[in-house]
Design a protein around this motif. Structure first.
Motif, mmCIF file in Angstrom:
data_model
loop_
_atom_site.group_PDB
_atom_site.id
_atom_site.type_symbol
_atom_site.label_atom_id
_atom_site.label_comp_id
_atom_site.label_asym_id
_atom_site.label_seq_id
_atom_site.Cartn_x
_atom_site.Cartn_y
_atom_site.Cartn_z
ATOM 1 N N UNK A 13 3.967 -20.029 -31.490
ATOM 2 C CA UNK A 13 3.614 -18.469 -31.037
ATOM 3 C C UNK A 13 2.369 -18.507 -30.039
ATOM 4 N N UNK A 14 2.101 -16.741 -30.099
ATOM 5 C CA UNK A 14 0.442 -16.834 -28.817
ATOM 6 C C UNK A 14 -0.543 -17.741 -30.218
ATOM 7 N N UNK A 15 -1.151 -17.925 -29.232
ATOM 8 C CA UNK A 15 -2.584 -18.818 -29.566
ATOM 9 C C UNK A 15 -4.248 -17.535 -29.507
ATOM 10 N N UNK A 16 -4.366 -17.609 -30.824
ATOM 11 C CA UNK A 16 -5.902 -17.107 -31.042
ATOM 12 C C UNK A 16 -6.957 -18.489 -31.501
ATOM 13 N N UNK A 17 -8.138 -17.841 -30.717
ATOM 14 C CA UNK A 17 -9.413 -18.657 -31.161
ATOM 15 C C UNK A 17 -8.802 -20.513 -30.537
ATOM 16 N N UNK A 18 -8.821 -21.193 -31.156
ATOM 17 C CA UNK A 18 -8.994 -22.434 -30.625
ATOM 18 C C UNK A 18 -7.988 -22.796 -31.363
ATOM 19 N N UNK A 19 -7.651 -23.775 -29.970
ATOM 20 C CA UNK A 19 -5.940 -23.815 -29.394
ATOM 21 C C UNK A 19 -5.715 -25.372 -30.779
ATOM 22 N N UNK A 20 -4.168 -25.504 -31.357
ATOM 23 C CA UNK A 20 -4.948 -26.465 -32.827
ATOM 24 C C UNK A 20 -2.777 -27.300 -31.628
ATOM 25 N N UNK A 21 -3.117 -28.391 -32.871
ATOM 26 C CA UNK A 21 -1.818 -29.180 -32.332
ATOM 27 C C UNK A 21 -0.616 -28.806 -32.821
ATOM 28 N N UNK A 22 -0.595 -27.768 -34.334
ATOM 29 C CA UNK A 22 0.823 -27.180 -34.441
ATOM 30 C C UNK A 22 0.879 -25.836 -34.012
ATOM 31 N N UNK A 23 0.365 -25.231 -33.116
ATOM 32 C CA UNK A 23 0.544 -24.343 -31.965
ATOM 33 C C UNK A 23 1.383 -25.123 -31.201
ATOM 34 N N UNK A 24 1.955 -25.456 -30.886
ATOM 35 C CA UNK A 24 3.148 -26.510 -29.818
ATOM 36 C C UNK A 24 3.815 -27.623 -31.136
ATOM 37 N N UNK A 71 6.310 -18.393 -22.744
ATOM 38 C CA UNK A 71 7.445 -17.211 -24.314
ATOM 39 C C UNK A 71 6.890 -18.149 -25.545
ATOM 40 N N UNK A 72 7.087 -17.632 -26.517
ATOM 41 C CA UNK A 72 6.690 -18.087 -27.965
ATOM 42 C C UNK A 72 8.084 -19.090 -27.572
ATOM 43 N N UNK A 73 8.736 -19.912 -28.890
ATOM 44 C CA UNK A 73 10.005 -20.302 -28.740
ATOM 45 C C UNK A 73 10.471 -21.310 -27.344
ATOM 46 N N UNK A 74 9.637 -21.084 -26.176
ATOM 47 C CA UNK A 74 10.925 -21.800 -25.032
ATOM 48 C C UNK A 74 9.602 -23.054 -25.499
ATOM 49 N N UNK A 75 10.144 -23.813 -24.013
ATOM 50 C CA UNK A 75 8.529 -25.232 -23.747
ATOM 51 C C UNK A 75 7.673 -24.797 -22.865
ATOM 52 N N UNK A 76 6.416 -24.976 -23.174
ATOM 53 C CA UNK A 76 5.356 -24.814 -22.515
ATOM 54 C C UNK A 76 5.519 -24.963 -20.952
ATOM 55 N N UNK A 77 4.960 -24.972 -20.200
ATOM 56 C CA UNK A 77 5.291 -24.665 -18.292
ATOM 57 C C UNK A 77 3.685 -25.016 -18.115
ATOM 58 N N UNK A 78 4.222 -26.351 -16.891
ATOM 59 C CA UNK A 78 2.523 -27.410 -16.670
ATOM 60 C C UNK A 78 2.823 -28.136 -15.083
ATOM 61 N N UNK A 79 1.820 -28.242 -14.645
ATOM 62 C CA UNK A 79 2.317 -29.355 -13.371
ATOM 63 C C UNK A 79 2.995 -30.179 -13.938
#
Length: 342
Positions: A13-24, A71-79
């Motif tokens: 889900x969208x993240x507020x504050x410091x991100x955690x491993x559980x956000x992914x 997009x929450x529920x979808x894979x993270x995107x990056x280089x």
């Protein structure tokens, strides 16, 4: 060719504050087909290396912080650095090595292959295309040379100087005949700056009670060029120490990314009094300069005139921890995640 397992790292889900491993979330049940549909113009790649970059934190918010939100529920995107498995695009064929934007998973379908760069030089480490030969290298090059236009003998300050971009800016500055000082957050990183990257001086910002005084100590005559990676109190201290007609290239402000309310900078009138120029930039606007950059930097790498430090994490499942570590300074150099060896 049938379905194969395609493990993914998904944004919960969208993240507020410091991100955690559980956000992914690790999604081990996803699958993909290793053959593109007939008529597709996409490119199917096997991801080899993932790049962990601070800007990705901004994309984890609903607004995206100026970038396209994930997009929450979808894979993270990056280089990524990847190998082409199948291609419906005329510019790519099976077996090509590429770098560019893709999803955090074992295999990705890239629907806009024009965003991929074909890797021409394979006599350097492939992982370098997540860093010195990829987005980070281009960021250092554009910000320092194109925006700041250094002159021999000028004084340069780099914040987050031991990171993926900062370590290169300092070396570019030395190659340009500049005096360069960097800040970092540990003794180990400060030692790297001075002993490996050739910085003239470096300091641990965590040990400084007064950043303004620290900068005056290292720049008694002021700063000509500031490469901005941090923002907040560091930017405020730098403005007090800039020289007339100084230039600031702003590529990031990592101190602000996890704050609900960003810090203010109280001395902005110094832009007027000192005739300063500060320019923010997004490296994606400058990729037309990539051939010019590689023509410069690859000989420097091969001749040993420039070095690059990577912090390597093995395994896609460990990517969330690697990404989050950026925001507490755990990484030493460019944070890379190995998904698969070629």
């Amino acid at each position: 060719m049938g379905e194969v397992k395609n493990t993914q790292i998904v944004l919960k889900d969208y993240v507020k504050g410091f991100p955690k491993e559980s956000d992914m979330i690790l999604n081990a049940s996803a699958t993909t087909n290793l053959k593109l549909p007939q008529g597709s113009t996409a490119v199917l790649v096997k991801n080899l290396y993932l790049s962990c970059d601070p800007y990705m934190r901004l994309r984890m918010t609903e607004t995206g912080g100026g970038f396209q939100p994930l997009t929450p529920g979808s894979p993270i995107e990056g280089y990524v650095v990847a190998k082409v498995i199948d291609s419906g695009h005329p510019n790519f064929k099976k077996g090509d090595l590429v770098w560019g934007m893709a999803r955090w998973e074992e295999y990705s379908v890239v629907d806009a292959p024009e965003t991929l760069f074909k890797i021409q030089h394979t006599d350097v480490p492939l992982s370098y295309y997540t860093g010195i030969l990829g987005m980070a290298g281009m960021t250092a090059y554009v910000g320092f040379y194109e925006i700041c236009a250094p002159k021999k003998g000028e004084s340069v300050f780099v914040s987050a100087a031991a990171g993926a971009v900062g370590q290169l800016v300092g070396q570019f500055a030395k190659l340009s005949g500049c005096y360069v000082v960097g800040s970092a957050g540990t003794k180990e990183k400060v030692d790297l700056l001075k002993n490996k990257y050739g910085y003239d001086e470096a300091f641990n910002y965590r040990e400084e009670q007064d950043l303004n005084a620290a900068l005056k100590r290292y720049f008694p005559d002021g700063i000509d060029i500031y490469f901005e990676n941090v923002g907040g109190k560091m930017l405020e201290a730098v403005l007090s120490n800039m020289r007339l007609n100084g230039r600031i290239a702003a590529c990031g402000m990592i101190s602000q990314y996890n704050l609900e309310q960003g810090e203010g900078v109280c001395n902005l009138f110094l832009f007027v009094a000192k005739r300063l120029r500060m320019q923010g930039f997004i490296v994606g606007d400058h990729y037309h300069l990539y051939p010019k950059y590689t023509e410069m930097v690859i000989p420097l790498i091969k001749q040993g005139k420039i070095c690059y430090t990577e912090d390597v994490t093995e395994g896609l499942e460990n990517a969330p921890a690697a990404l989050i570590g950026l925001f507490s300074g755990k990484n030493v150099g460019k944070q890379v995640v190995v998904v698969a060896r070629e």
